[in-house]
Design a protein around this motif. Structure first.
Motif, mmCIF file in Angstrom:
data_model
loop_
_atom_site.group_PDB
_atom_site.id
_atom_site.type_symbol
_atom_site.label_atom_id
_atom_site.label_comp_id
_atom_site.label_asym_id
_atom_site.label_seq_id
_atom_site.Cartn_x
_atom_site.Cartn_y
_atom_site.Cartn_z
ATOM 1 N N ARG A 109 -9.903 -11.715 1.568
ATOM 2 C CA ARG A 109 -10.297 -10.510 0.831
ATOM 3 C C ARG A 109 -10.804 -10.875 -0.556
ATOM 4 O O ARG A 109 -10.143 -11.597 -1.303
ATOM 5 C CB ARG A 109 -9.092 -9.566 0.706
ATOM 6 C CG ARG A 109 -9.404 -8.203 0.090
ATOM 7 C CD ARG A 109 -8.133 -7.382 -0.038
ATOM 8 N NE ARG A 109 -8.379 -5.983 -0.355
ATOM 9 C CZ ARG A 109 -8.559 -5.499 -1.588
ATOM 10 N NH1 ARG A 109 -8.508 -6.333 -2.637
ATOM 11 N NH2 ARG A 109 -8.770 -4.211 -1.794
ATOM 12 N N ARG A 110 -11.983 -10.386 -0.897
ATOM 13 C CA ARG A 110 -12.563 -10.571 -2.228
ATOM 14 C C ARG A 110 -13.073 -9.232 -2.740
ATOM 15 O O ARG A 110 -13.522 -8.390 -1.959
ATOM 16 C CB ARG A 110 -13.718 -11.581 -2.195
ATOM 17 C CG ARG A 110 -13.273 -13.029 -1.969
ATOM 18 C CD ARG A 110 -14.446 -13.974 -1.855
ATOM 19 N NE ARG A 110 -13.992 -15.363 -1.802
ATOM 20 C CZ ARG A 110 -13.866 -16.155 -2.852
ATOM 21 N NH1 ARG A 110 -14.194 -15.707 -4.055
ATOM 22 N NH2 ARG A 110 -13.444 -17.402 -2.726
ATOM 23 N N GLY A 138 -2.655 -11.134 -1.067
ATOM 24 C CA GLY A 138 -1.533 -10.204 -1.184
ATOM 25 C C GLY A 138 -1.943 -8.748 -1.180
ATOM 26 O O GLY A 138 -1.083 -7.868 -1.207
ATOM 27 N N GLU A 139 -3.261 -8.481 -1.162
ATOM 28 C CA GLU A 139 -3.730 -7.097 -1.108
ATOM 29 C C GLU A 139 -4.336 -6.817 0.267
ATOM 30 O O GLU A 139 -4.937 -7.689 0.889
ATOM 31 C CB GLU A 139 -4.762 -6.828 -2.201
ATOM 32 C CG GLU A 139 -4.197 -6.985 -3.611
ATOM 33 C CD GLU A 139 -5.151 -6.482 -4.681
ATOM 34 O OE1 GLU A 139 -5.900 -5.521 -4.409
ATOM 35 O OE2 GLU A 139 -5.142 -7.056 -5.783
ATOM 36 N N SER A 140 -4.174 -5.611 0.732
ATOM 37 C CA SER A 140 -4.697 -5.231 2.046
ATOM 38 C C SER A 140 -5.271 -3.827 1.985
ATOM 39 O O SER A 140 -5.031 -3.069 1.041
ATOM 40 C CB SER A 140 -3.600 -5.315 3.106
ATOM 41 O OG SER A 140 -2.523 -4.457 2.784
ATOM 42 N N ASP A 141 -6.057 -3.494 3.008
ATOM 43 C CA ASP A 141 -6.708 -2.192 3.087
ATOM 44 C C ASP A 141 -6.400 -1.537 4.430
ATOM 45 O O ASP A 141 -6.445 -2.202 5.475
ATOM 46 C CB ASP A 141 -8.225 -2.339 2.950
ATOM 47 C CG ASP A 141 -8.634 -2.921 1.606
ATOM 48 O OD1 ASP A 141 -8.712 -2.136 0.645
ATOM 49 O OD2 ASP A 141 -8.867 -4.140 1.527
ATOM 50 N N VAL A 142 -6.081 -0.262 4.384
ATOM 51 C CA VAL A 142 -5.945 0.547 5.588
ATOM 52 C C VAL A 142 -7.069 1.577 5.534
ATOM 53 O O VAL A 142 -7.084 2.454 4.668
ATOM 54 C CB VAL A 142 -4.581 1.254 5.664
ATOM 55 C CG1 VAL A 142 -4.504 2.128 6.909
ATOM 56 C CG2 VAL A 142 -3.451 0.236 5.661
ATOM 57 N N LEU A 143 -8.025 1.429 6.433
ATOM 58 C CA LEU A 143 -9.192 2.308 6.458
ATOM 59 C C LEU A 143 -8.980 3.391 7.500
ATOM 60 O O LEU A 143 -8.931 3.102 8.697
ATOM 61 C CB LEU A 143 -10.446 1.509 6.793
ATOM 62 C CG LEU A 143 -10.715 0.253 5.961
ATOM 63 C CD1 LEU A 143 -12.006 -0.412 6.432
ATOM 64 C CD2 LEU A 143 -10.781 0.585 4.483
ATOM 65 N N PRO A 170 3.529 3.244 2.238
ATOM 66 C CA PRO A 170 4.777 2.567 2.589
ATOM 67 C C PRO A 170 5.100 1.428 1.637
ATOM 68 O O PRO A 170 4.203 0.713 1.172
ATOM 69 C CB PRO A 170 4.490 2.035 4.007
ATOM 70 C CG PRO A 170 3.456 2.962 4.549
ATOM 71 C CD PRO A 170 2.597 3.335 3.380
ATOM 72 N N ASP A 171 6.370 1.271 1.325
ATOM 73 C CA ASP A 171 6.820 0.226 0.411
ATOM 74 C C ASP A 171 6.911 -1.088 1.174
ATOM 75 O O ASP A 171 7.877 -1.351 1.871
ATOM 76 C CB ASP A 171 8.192 0.609 -0.173
ATOM 77 C CG ASP A 171 8.688 -0.409 -1.194
ATOM 78 O OD1 ASP A 171 7.867 -1.213 -1.670
ATOM 79 O OD2 ASP A 171 9.893 -0.407 -1.505
ATOM 80 N N VAL A 172 5.863 -1.898 1.061
ATOM 81 C CA VAL A 172 5.818 -3.182 1.749
ATOM 82 C C VAL A 172 5.437 -4.257 0.737
ATOM 83 O O VAL A 172 5.027 -3.966 -0.384
ATOM 84 C CB VAL A 172 4.793 -3.167 2.906
ATOM 85 C CG1 VAL A 172 5.203 -2.155 3.962
ATOM 86 C CG2 VAL A 172 3.388 -2.872 2.398
ATOM 87 N N ASP A 173 5.573 -5.508 1.161
ATOM 88 C CA ASP A 173 5.176 -6.603 0.290
ATOM 89 C C ASP A 173 3.670 -6.554 0.042
ATOM 90 O O ASP A 173 2.877 -6.285 0.945
ATOM 91 C CB ASP A 173 5.534 -7.953 0.935
ATOM 92 C CG ASP A 173 7.039 -8.177 1.008
ATOM 93 O OD1 ASP A 173 7.759 -7.536 0.210
ATOM 94 O OD2 ASP A 173 7.479 -8.966 1.857
ATOM 95 N N GLY A 174 3.271 -6.826 -1.192
ATOM 96 C CA GLY A 174 1.859 -6.804 -1.536
ATOM 97 C C GLY A 174 1.376 -5.411 -1.879
ATOM 98 O O GLY A 174 2.135 -4.441 -1.902
ATOM 99 N N ILE A 175 0.094 -5.307 -2.157
ATOM 100 C CA ILE A 175 -0.534 -4.049 -2.545
ATOM 101 C C ILE A 175 -1.350 -3.522 -1.365
ATOM 102 O O ILE A 175 -2.168 -4.241 -0.799
ATOM 103 C CB ILE A 175 -1.454 -4.249 -3.763
ATOM 104 C CG1 ILE A 175 -0.641 -4.759 -4.957
ATOM 105 C CG2 ILE A 175 -2.160 -2.952 -4.128
ATOM 106 C CD1 ILE A 175 -1.498 -5.150 -6.147
ATOM 107 N N VAL A 176 -1.110 -2.265 -0.999
ATOM 108 C CA VAL A 176 -1.818 -1.644 0.114
ATOM 109 C C VAL A 176 -2.738 -0.555 -0.427
ATOM 110 O O VAL A 176 -2.295 0.335 -1.149
ATOM 111 C CB VAL A 176 -0.842 -1.037 1.139
ATOM 112 C CG1 VAL A 176 -1.626 -0.352 2.261
ATOM 113 C CG2 VAL A 176 0.070 -2.109 1.702
#
Length: 320
Positions: A109-110, A138-143, A170-176
Motif C-alpha cells: 500500500r502506497r 499497517g494500514e488497510s482499506d475496506v471498500l 472495528p478495533d483491530v491492529d493497524g489503521i483501517v
C-alpha cells in the motif's frame, strides 16, 4: 439521483401487477442461495482515487479520467473511485500493487496526497512509477460498493453499511480506512466489499462479517460461503480451488505466499509457503454448477440479459 441510500417504494403502495418491477437483485440472489465464489474481479493493482459524488453509472463516463483509465487498462490496474474524506482540501490517491516477488502474499500500500487539480496527472505518474508513493505499512482499506447510479442495491444497502462501519470501525491492529467506492462487480451480492491489501472480496456483507474478516476471528469455514474469491487470481476455477485451500489452512492462509495455476490435465495446483518457510501443495478440480440469471434491479427476472455459472470444487488433495 445522488449516491445516497435508495430504499425504493414500499410494496404496499404499488399495484400488484407492477410489483415485479421492484425486484431487488440482492434479495433475489440471496433467495436462490447463490454461491458467490469465482466472481471476484481480478487485477494486478488497485488505485483508489478520491472523486466527488455523485458518480455516473460508469466511471468511464468521467471525461477528466480518460487519460488515467487508459494507463490503468494497460497496467491491469483497477481504478476505484472513493468518496472524499470530509474536511480535506486536497485529494488522496492510494495504490495497492504487487511487489516484485514470486507468489502473492498481499499488495503493498502506497499513498499520495495531491491538490484537487492534480489528481489525474499525479495518479497517472503513480501508475507509471509506484515508487513515488509513500509506503503505509499497517494500514488497510475496506471498500464498500455504494454506487447507487450503477445499482440500487449497492446504493442503498452498501451505503448504509459503509456509513455504519465508518461510525464504528472495528478495533483491530493497524489503521483501517472504510471507504464508499464505485462499482466492484457482482452487485447482485450486495453489500459487497473488497479488503486491501489482502485482496479478498466478499459478498452479502454486514458489520459482523467485516469485523470477523478484519480480526480473522472464529472458524473461517463459517464465512467462506460469502467469499467471492481472491483478486490476485484470474479465473473462477482458480478462485474456487483457492477457497477450498483457504478452508483447509484457516485465516493464516492470508499470510502465506501463494501461487495458483491450471495444469494440462485440467486440475488446479495451489502452492503456498508459510511465514516459517514450510511449503505445501494442493491439487484441486472444479466443475460448472447451476446457471443462474444475473438480475437487474427493478426489472422482472425474465428480462435478465446475463447469466452466471456457479463453480463447485469436486476434489482437493494435498500433495506431499
Amino acid at each position: 439521483m445522488t449516491d445516497t441510500p435508495d430504499r425504493g417504494a414500499s410494496d404496499d403502495t404499488v399495484p400488484g401487477a407492477d410489483r415485479a418491477q421492484l425486484l431487488r437483485c440482492a434479495e433475489w440472489t440471496r433467495d436462490q442461495q447463490a454461491d458467490p465464489i469465482g466472481t471476484a474481479a481480478s487485477a494486478a493493482r488497485f488505485l483508489l482515487v478520491e472523486w466527488p459524488l455523485p458518480w455516473p453509472s460508469h466511471i468511464e463516463d468521467v471525461e477528466a479520467l480518460e487519460p488515467l483509465l487508459g494507463i490503468a487498462a494497460r497496467t491491469r490496474t483497477r481504478v476505484q473511485l472513493v468518496a472524499p474524506r470530509p474536511g480535506r482540501e486536497g485529494r488522496e490517491l492510494v495504490l495497492h500493487h504487487r511487489p516484485d516477488r514470486s507468489g502473492f502474499a498481499g499488495f503493498e500500500r502506497r499513498t499520495v496526497e495531491v491538490a484537487s487539480a492534480e489528481v489525474v496527472a499525479i495518479a497517472s505518474d503513480l501508475l507509471e512509477d509506484p515508487a513515488i508513493g509513500e509506503p503505509t505499512p499497517g494500514e488497510s482499506d475496506v471498500l464498500v460498493c455504494s454506487h447507487g447510479r450503477r445499482d440500487a442495491c449497492c446504493g442503498s444497502m452498501g451505503t448504509i453499511l459503509a456509513v455504519a462501519l465508518a461510525a464504528a470501525v472495528p478495533d483491530v491492529d493497524g489503521i483501517v480506512h472504510v471507504r464508499r467506492t464505485s462499482h466492484t462487480g457482482g452487485h447482485r451480492f450486495a453489500p459487497t466489499a473488497v479488503f486491501l491489501p489482502t485482496g479478498t472480496v466478499w459478498a452479502y456483507c454486514d458489520e459482523e462479517l467485516v469485523e470477523r474478516v478484519l480480526r480473522r476471528a472464529g472458524d473461517v469455514r463459517d464465512v467462506l460461503d460469502r467469499y467471492r474469491g481472491s483478486a490476485a487470481l484470474g479465473s473462477p476455477v482458480e478462485q474456487a480451488v483457492e477457497r477450498a485451500v483457504f478452508a483447509d489452512v484457516g485465516w493464516g492462509w492470508l499470510d502465506w505466499s501463494r501461487t495458483v495455476g491450471q495444469r494440462s490435465d485440467g486440475s488446479v495446483r495451489v502452492t503456498g509457503v508459510a511465514p516459517d518457510g514450510v511449503q505445501r501443495c494442493w491439487d484441486g478440480r472444479a466443475e460448472p454448477g447451476r446457471v443462474l440469471a444475473v438480475p437487474e434491479c427493478r426489472h422482472p427476472i425474465a428480462e435478465a440479459k446475463k447469466s452466471s455459472t456457479e463453480v463447485h470444487v469436486t476434489s482437493l488433495e494435498r500433495v506431499e
